[in-house]
Design a protein around this motif. Sequence first.
Motif, short mmCIF file in Angstrom:
data_model
loop_
_atom_site.label_atom_id
_atom_site.label_comp_id
_atom_site.label_asym_id
_atom_site.label_seq_id
_atom_site.Cartn_x
_atom_site.Cartn_y
_atom_site.Cartn_z
N GLN A 63 -16.54 21.67 15.03
CA GLN A 63 -15.93 22.92 15.49
C GLN A 63 -15.23 22.72 16.83
OE1 GLN A 63 -19.44 25.34 15.53
NE2 GLN A 63 -19.25 25.95 13.39
N ARG A 64 -15.58 21.66 17.53
CA ARG A 64 -15.00 21.40 18.84
C ARG A 64 -14.03 20.22 18.83
NH1 ARG A 64 -19.51 23.90 18.76
NH2 ARG A 64 -19.83 25.61 20.22
N GLY A 65 -13.52 19.89 17.63
CA GLY A 65 -12.43 18.91 17.55
C GLY A 65 -12.82 17.47 17.29
N TRP A 66 -14.12 17.21 17.09
CA TRP A 66 -14.56 15.85 16.80
C TRP A 66 -14.44 15.57 15.31
CZ3 TRP A 66 -17.19 12.45 20.42
CH2 TRP A 66 -17.24 12.96 21.73
N THR A 67 -14.23 14.29 14.95
CA THR A 67 -14.17 13.93 13.53
C THR A 67 -15.26 12.91 13.22
OG1 THR A 67 -12.54 12.23 14.02
CG2 THR A 67 -11.70 14.35 13.28
N ILE A 68 -15.71 12.94 11.97
CA ILE A 68 -16.74 12.00 11.52
C ILE A 68 -16.10 10.64 11.32
CG2 ILE A 68 -18.21 11.42 9.54
CD1 ILE A 68 -18.84 14.43 9.31
N GLU A 69 -16.71 9.61 11.88
CA GLU A 69 -16.18 8.26 11.75
C GLU A 69 -16.97 7.45 10.74
OE1 GLU A 69 -14.66 4.63 14.65
OE2 GLU A 69 -16.02 6.14 15.48
N ARG A 70 -18.29 7.43 10.86
CA ARG A 70 -19.10 6.70 9.88
C ARG A 70 -20.57 7.07 10.01
NH1 ARG A 70 -19.67 0.38 11.53
NH2 ARG A 70 -17.42 0.48 11.61
N VAL A 71 -21.32 6.73 8.99
CA VAL A 71 -22.76 6.93 9.02
C VAL A 71 -23.42 5.61 9.41
CG1 VAL A 71 -24.78 7.45 7.59
CG2 VAL A 71 -22.70 8.84 7.40
N VAL A 72 -24.39 5.68 10.29
CA VAL A 72 -25.14 4.50 10.72
C VAL A 72 -26.63 4.82 10.59
CG1 VAL A 72 -23.38 3.70 12.36
CG2 VAL A 72 -25.18 5.26 13.15
N THR A 73 -27.46 3.79 10.67
CA THR A 73 -28.90 4.07 10.75
C THR A 73 -29.38 3.68 12.14
OG1 THR A 73 -29.44 1.91 9.84
CG2 THR A 73 -29.38 3.75 8.30
N LEU A 74 -30.24 4.54 12.67
CA LEU A 74 -30.91 4.27 13.94
C LEU A 74 -32.39 4.30 13.63
CD1 LEU A 74 -28.91 6.58 16.37
CD2 LEU A 74 -28.73 4.11 16.13
N ASN A 75 -33.04 3.13 13.76
CA ASN A 75 -34.46 3.06 13.46
C ASN A 75 -34.72 3.60 12.05
OD1 ASN A 75 -36.94 2.21 14.36
ND2 ASN A 75 -37.48 4.14 15.33
N SER A 76 -33.85 3.24 11.10
CA SER A 76 -33.91 3.63 9.69
C SER A 76 -33.59 5.10 9.41
CB SER A 76 -35.27 3.30 9.06
OG SER A 76 -35.60 1.97 9.32
N VAL A 77 -33.16 5.85 10.42
CA VAL A 77 -32.80 7.25 10.22
C VAL A 77 -31.28 7.37 10.17
CG1 VAL A 77 -32.99 9.60 11.17
CG2 VAL A 77 -34.86 7.96 11.52
N LEU A 78 -30.76 8.07 9.15
CA LEU A 78 -29.31 8.23 9.05
C LEU A 78 -28.78 9.11 10.18
CD1 LEU A 78 -28.75 8.71 5.21
CD2 LEU A 78 -28.33 6.67 6.59
N ASN A 79 -27.70 8.66 10.81
CA ASN A 79 -27.03 9.39 11.87
C ASN A 79 -25.54 9.28 11.66
OD1 ASN A 79 -28.62 10.21 14.69
ND2 ASN A 79 -29.81 8.87 13.35
N THR A 80 -24.79 10.18 12.25
CA THR A 80 -23.35 10.20 12.09
C THR A 80 -22.67 9.86 13.41
OG1 THR A 80 -23.60 11.93 10.43
CG2 THR A 80 -21.39 11.62 11.35
N VAL A 81 -21.76 8.88 13.36
CA VAL A 81 -20.93 8.58 14.53
C VAL A 81 -19.69 9.46 14.44
CG1 VAL A 81 -19.53 6.83 15.70
CG2 VAL A 81 -21.76 6.21 14.73
N MET A 82 -19.37 10.12 15.55
CA MET A 82 -18.21 11.00 15.61
C MET A 82 -17.30 10.55 16.75
SD MET A 82 -19.98 14.65 14.64
CE MET A 82 -18.42 15.39 14.13
N LEU A 83 -16.05 10.95 16.65
CA LEU A 83 -15.00 10.43 17.52
C LEU A 83 -14.07 11.55 17.95
CD1 LEU A 83 -13.48 7.67 18.38
CD2 LEU A 83 -12.28 7.93 16.21
N VAL A 84 -13.62 11.50 19.19
CA VAL A 84 -12.57 12.42 19.63
C VAL A 84 -11.55 11.61 20.44
CG1 VAL A 84 -13.60 13.19 21.83
CG2 VAL A 84 -12.13 14.74 20.53
N THR A 85 -10.28 11.94 20.28
CA THR A 85 -9.23 11.28 21.06
C THR A 85 -8.99 12.12 22.30
OG1 THR A 85 -8.26 10.43 19.04
CG2 THR A 85 -6.85 10.45 20.98
N LEU A 86 -8.91 11.46 23.45
CA LEU A 86 -8.71 12.17 24.71
C LEU A 86 -7.23 12.19 25.06
CD1 LEU A 86 -11.67 10.48 26.59
CD2 LEU A 86 -11.70 12.60 25.30
N LYS A 87 -6.69 13.36 25.32
CA LYS A 87 -5.28 13.44 25.70
C LYS A 87 -5.13 12.88 27.11
CE LYS A 87 -5.14 16.60 22.24
NZ LYS A 87 -6.40 16.09 21.67
N SER A 88 -4.09 12.07 27.30
CA SER A 88 -3.94 11.54 28.67
C SER A 88 -3.12 12.51 29.52
CB SER A 88 -3.27 10.18 28.62
OG SER A 88 -2.15 10.23 27.79
#
Length: 165
Positions: free
Chosen positions: A140-165
């Motif tokens: 809702q705040r402009g981030w996009t899903i990049e990929r799913v990773v596991t942290l200590n065997s728990v699924l987590n989502t990496v998200m990404l935002v591009t910063l305007k210069s």
Amino acid sequence: HTMQFVPSAAIPEAAQRFAELQNREWGHLYPDASVERSRFDLLNNRYDESDLTTLRLAWFACNEEGEPLGVAMLVGDGEVEPRDERDLEGPWFAGLVVDPAFRRQGVGAALLDFVTEQARLLGFQRLRLVTEHKTKFYEQRGWTIERVVTLNSVLNTVMLVTLKS
């Protein structure tokens, strides 16, 4: 409500409580996490621009009385497991936790905006984060899903935002 943002090291008496909150929230994902380590990072904000891995900056969002309501960090590394770290470079928005007494009042969103702006001011082109359950909040705040990773065997989502210069 007007919120002010203060480097976490400026309110050392709050470091222990927020380190405990951070650990309660994320400790299960990071086997080497500890309250002591979180507290150290909150008390010792640092960044050597020649080495992204040194980046550990944190800010409290405070109310008019100067009381800390929540905390968030900008960190250089250590957010995903080593095999994922190769393709997923920092910096990372991390360590967001709001005091349970002040949740659902916009503190988290205000911290997200503030820390994102700090990353932009430091010259970063993008920012990542990893979240276990809160993808909608960030989308809702402009981030996009990049990929799913596991942290200590728990699924987590990496998200990404591009910063305007």
